[in-house]
Design an enzyme around this catalytic site. Sequence first.
Site, mmCIF file in Angstrom:
data_model
loop_
_atom_site.group_PDB
_atom_site.id
_atom_site.type_symbol
_atom_site.label_atom_id
_atom_site.label_comp_id
_atom_site.label_asym_id
_atom_site.label_seq_id
_atom_site.Cartn_x
_atom_site.Cartn_y
_atom_site.Cartn_z
ATOM 1 C CB THR A 1 1.060 0.374 -3.527
ATOM 2 O OG1 THR A 1 -0.060 -0.066 -4.398
ATOM 3 C CG2 THR A 1 0.603 0.531 -2.234
ATOM 4 C CG ASP A 2 5.488 0.284 -7.431
ATOM 5 O OD1 ASP A 2 5.424 1.617 -7.173
ATOM 6 O OD2 ASP A 2 6.539 -0.427 -6.897
ATOM 7 C CB CYS A 3 -0.274 -3.010 -7.381
ATOM 8 S SG CYS A 3 0.092 -3.200 -5.559
ATOM 9 C CE1 TYR A 4 -5.338 -2.534 -5.985
ATOM 10 C CE2 TYR A 4 -3.666 -3.325 -4.507
ATOM 11 C CZ TYR A 4 -4.823 -3.623 -5.374
ATOM 12 O OH TYR A 4 -5.247 -4.784 -5.354
ATOM 13 N N PRO A 5 -1.537 2.865 -7.430
ATOM 14 C CG PRO A 5 -1.342 3.548 -9.620
ATOM 15 C CD PRO A 5 -1.770 2.455 -8.899
#
Lengths: 140, 411
Positions: B138-142
């Site tokens: 994800t954007d926060c958890y790449p």
Amino acid sequence: MKNKLVCYFSAAQSEQPIIYRLVKDYDLIINILKADINPQKEGFLVLELEGERSSYDQGVAFLKSLGVGVEPLSETVVWQPSVCIQCGACASFCPTEALQIDRSSMEVSFDNSKCVVCGMCLDCCPTRAITLHFEIKEAV
Amino acid sequence: MAVNKSYEEINEKIRRGEAVVVTAEEVIDVVAEKGYEQAAREIDVVTTGTFGPMCSSGAFINFGHSNPRIKMKKVWLNGVEAYTGIAAVDAYVGAGQLPENDPENKVFPGRFTYGGGHLIHDLVAGKEIKLEAIGYGTDCYPNKKVDAIITLSDVNDAFLFNPRNAYQNYNCAINLGERVIYTYMGILKPKMGNASYSSAGQLSPLLNDPYYRTIGIGTRIFLGGGVGYVAWHGTQHHPNVPRGENGVPLGGAGTLALIGDLKGMDPNWLVGLSFIGYGATMAVGIGVPIPILDEEMLRFTAVKDEDIYCPIVDYDEGYPYCKPMDLGRVNYRDLKSGKVIINGKTVVTTPQSSYPRARQIAQILKNWIQKGQFQLTQPVASIPSAEADIVFKSIPHKKPGNEDSVVEKRR
Ligand code: SF4
Ligand code: SF4
């Protein structure tokens, strides 16, 4: 009949299709329990042989004729007190009281001299504190 | 004058190193010598213990983040999957979980040589553990993948949270069938070839406080060699069952949900178990101190194996197919003698719970209290007791409706 054997090999013998011959020529059922062949192609095989008495004897004679060292397998049961949690589950399965519970303390102990290596206790120990050891000589 | 002690008075004595502490086994002899009233006056605390297979156990772990960060979708520890449907790097690993590639019962009976319980043992023993995780990014958890070697000291938090432990009494398992069966009560030989049982009997925590007068939410306990607490009543807690005159349930009844810091525990008291043909689980060591507030509590803790009865249950048909069968009861003195008589036949008994280890736990807890290291806690709330109106449920027979209506509802 059914028996467990340790077969000791040298390099020349390990090149030969011994198992195949035992099955094909002597009609034996073979279970390989353990095998260890080193890079020099020397080593041992622990076999369980099953078949008619006469074919069994002929099969063993065949192995010996090839120069394979054949000896009865000696197995021992090892109980590791440091792994054992003293649950006591094994004792009721042991036919010889080699594994026994002292009823006042409920502690389990193992007396190797009473053990007939029937293997009953191996399956029921949840911590695998009891193990079966094959006694095998250094490869010849 | 009747004996009456408060938690505070008992703790004051513990702090001064003057508390009189005995185990749930020793109290029996004290009562035989001095009688209930005198024993209640003299004894401040009775310690209990149990060490046996408890499948409903597991640990919450927070691994800390990788860089870049990951939101774990799946995570494995030594190949054993932990549940990570919670926050990014939080997971729960259950004692009964098997590695992905376990052969299970494909070759019957399976061996189940490694599982969640063994993993928890290895963690507590400080061994290196293989951590694998995947995420979808994800954007926060790449990050999408983690492969690392960790030990217990590398993780932020690891605490045991066991939803159901310390069963108050249990079944005595037999096999009325014609073949050997492999169960969570061990191997059961056909035609009633053995009778398996799993309780510390007179040493077991909830059998010494049958109505949960002193064991409740917040009770500080010995858990896995460290300190833990009662978090809640356990799952399947069913206190409103038939009881004997001494208040002791005549079968499985109360249970406890327990919590405690894995980092303070000892691998000796959390041991992975492999039950052939059944699965993997964990033996958990639990000890609960019982304050002798009055003579009634002393009487409860003086319960003897011969006064605790458990039901005989057939695991060939009765248990697996939920067929009620009345096969009678046996007491723990007889079970511990090695032989019981069931239906006129002498049957050898197979224990599953370790009585020597239970005794050791009660001794350790006694030492902690005597040394002033461990004080008692008054429960912050009680757990439901015999007057509760709990109905023991099973999954309803109601089948899902036709597929269309399910789809309808989802829209
Ligand atoms: S192998 Fe057989 S005789 Fe030996 S300890 Fe085990 S059960 Fe007893
Ligand atoms: S079954 Fe295993 S753990 Fe239990 S007493 Fe026997 S050897 Fe020990």
